[in-house]
Scaffold this active site. Structure first.
Site, PDB file in Angstrom:
ATOM      1  N   TYR A 131     -51.489  17.041 -16.906  1.00  0.00           N
ATOM      2  CA  TYR A 131     -52.623  17.690 -17.572  1.00  0.00           C
ATOM      3  C   TYR A 131     -52.279  19.097 -18.027  1.00  0.00           C
ATOM      4  O   TYR A 131     -51.599  19.849 -17.315  1.00  0.00           O
ATOM      5  CB  TYR A 131     -53.810  17.789 -16.611  1.00  0.00           C
TER       6      TYR A 131
ATOM      7  N   LYS B 216     -63.535  18.804  17.051  1.00  0.00           N
ATOM      8  CA  LYS B 216     -64.546  18.849  15.984  1.00  0.00           C
ATOM      9  C   LYS B 216     -63.939  18.367  14.664  1.00  0.00           C
ATOM     10  O   LYS B 216     -62.709  18.281  14.533  1.00  0.00           O
ATOM     11  CB  LYS B 216     -65.075  20.273  15.857  1.00  0.00           C
TER      12      LYS B 216
HETATM   13  C1  LIG Z   1     -62.746  25.700  16.260  1.00  0.00           C
HETATM   14  C2  LIG Z   1     -63.026  26.412  17.517  1.00  0.00           C
HETATM   15  C3  LIG Z   1     -62.075  26.422  18.558  1.00  0.00           C
HETATM   16  C4  LIG Z   1     -60.665  25.925  18.370  1.00  0.00           C
HETATM   17  O1  LIG Z   1     -59.971  26.883  17.615  1.00  0.00           O
HETATM   18  P1  LIG Z   1     -58.425  26.718  17.241  1.00  0.00           P
HETATM   19  O2  LIG Z   1     -58.099  27.980  16.535  1.00  0.00           O
HETATM   20  O3  LIG Z   1     -58.360  25.530  16.333  1.00  0.00           O
HETATM   21  O4  LIG Z   1     -57.671  26.516  18.498  1.00  0.00           O
HETATM   22  C5  LIG Z   1     -62.453  26.969  19.774  1.00  0.00           C
HETATM   23  N1  LIG Z   1     -63.684  27.492  19.941  1.00  0.00           N
HETATM   24  C6  LIG Z   1     -64.601  27.515  18.966  1.00  0.00           C
HETATM   25  C7  LIG Z   1     -65.934  28.136  19.229  1.00  0.00           C
HETATM   26  C8  LIG Z   1     -64.306  27.005  17.714  1.00  0.00           C
HETATM   27  O5  LIG Z   1     -65.210  27.066  16.728  1.00  0.00           O
END
Ligand SMILES: *Cc1c(COP(=O)(O)O)cnc(C)c1O
Length: 338
Positions: free
Chosen positions: A236, A31
């Site tokens: 800054y 994702k």
């Molecule tokens: C993001 C996510 C994962 C992966 O999690 P990690 O901690 O990055 O391994 C797995 N399952 C769901 C439902 C997620 O939202």
């Protein structure tokens, strides 16, 4: 120069987490553009390593990687069946009775998965909702039933065992492949593995997978170097003032590239072949100023992510977590895949 992404290290991390998943099969979570690293390159590399199950957050992310994967790969969409989503070739993870009925009305006979809420109260059907539609949902033949752990990066947190118990209560005897563990859950041990694990951050070299191979090197070009005298300030707000003669390099990246302004004055450094050069003054939009006095010669580029300062080290110095460093990595970096 730019962002170097080691696809071989991502593949090795997937194999290591697949190995630690024991008898369960390991998926790959890609994702948010594979946590910022480029899903169109990362997903096929993970397929080549052996992954056949991929998870994205949104249908559009699934459509972006689908053409890069062979037909035997499944692409799960964690947001499920949203109104108007293009789910062709994808598997929605249905999160509520409303999503279930919408999906069955629009996509009868097409593959779907179910997410149950075992305590996180973010996504998934509550126990009472599940009880009400369980028979009908199981009769429709889900390909997977899953839930997600809220505290898997804290092995001693009581929520882990409580969520595990709830998942058993809701799914034992259902006869459908089950999934509970992301990276942290894999490391909690076999009780949490079920049939499919869902590693994400560990593939990309982040905690809680402490044994991950490093995946990234981020090298920032030095634009200019100057000497400052005691009493002169840098950047800054004149937030940093030299106490002794210093040599300052200005590099071409800033908070617009995901190098958070919050890392100003918190001990983050850039590195020249392992020598730390502290960030001085405030991180600006496109520029960071660095104390390079310790270097005999200033190289053409300095590293901000490298073995000496991994994503979680940088995250700690920016008051955040490795996930956010990864997913904030800017679009302006030239990405090179090894
Ligand atoms: C993001 C996510 C994962 C992966 O999690 P990690 O901690 O990055 O391994 C797995 N399952 C769901 C439902 C997620 O939202």
């Amino acid at each position: 120069m730019g962002l170097q992404i080691d696809l071989g290290a991502i593949q090795a991390n997937w194999r290591a987490l697949a190995d630690r998943s024991g008898a369960a099969r390991a998926a790959a979570v890609v994702k948010a553009n594979a946590y910022g690293l480029g899903a169109e390159r990362v997903a096929p590399a993970l397929y080549d390593a052996g992954a056949r199950d991929f998870f994205v957050a949104l249908a559009a992310e699934g459509q972006a990687i689908r053409p890069h994967l062979a037909d035997d790969a499944q692409v799960f969409v964690l947001s499920g069946h949203m109104d108007g989503a293009d789910l062709a070739g994808l598997v929605p993870v249905l999160n509520s009775p409303q999503q279930f009925f919408r999906d069955r009305a629009i996509r009868p006979g097409r593959p779907f998965a179910i997410q149950l809420d075992t305590g996180m109260n973010r996504l998934g059907m509550e126990p009472a909702q599940w009880a009400a539609i369980r028979d009908e949902a199981l009769a429709a033949g889900p390909v997977l039933i899953m839930s997600h752990l809220a505290c898997a990066d804290e092995p001693d947190h009581p929520a882990n065992a409580a969520q595990l118990t709830a998942f058993h209560q809701m799914t034992d005897g259902c006869g459908v492949p089950r999934s509970l563990a992301a990276t942290g859950g894999i490391l909690l041990g076999p009780d949490y593995h079920f049939d499919l694990t869902r590693p994400g951050v560990g593939l990309y070299g982040g905690l809680p997978f402490a044994d991950a191979q490093p995946v990234l090197r981020l090298s920032l070009p030095v634009i200019q170097t100057r000497d400052v005298l005691p009493g002169e300030f840098v950047g800054y707000g004149a937030a940093w003032v030299a106490e002794s003669p210093r040599r300052i390099a200005t590099v071409a990246a800033g908070y617009a590239d995901g190098l958070h302004r919050a890392m100003s004055g918190r001990g983050a450094s850039l590195y020249a072949a392992g020598t730390a050069c502290p960030i001085v003054g405030r991180v600006s939009m496109d520029l960071i100023t660095v104390d390079v006095t310790a270097l005999a010669e200033v190289p053409a580029a300095l590293d901000i992510i490298c073995p000496a300062q991994k994503i979680d080290d940088l995250a700690a110095r920016a008051g955040t977590i490795g996930y956010e460093i990864l997913t904030s990595l800017g679009r302006r970096y030239e990405r090179t895949y090894l």
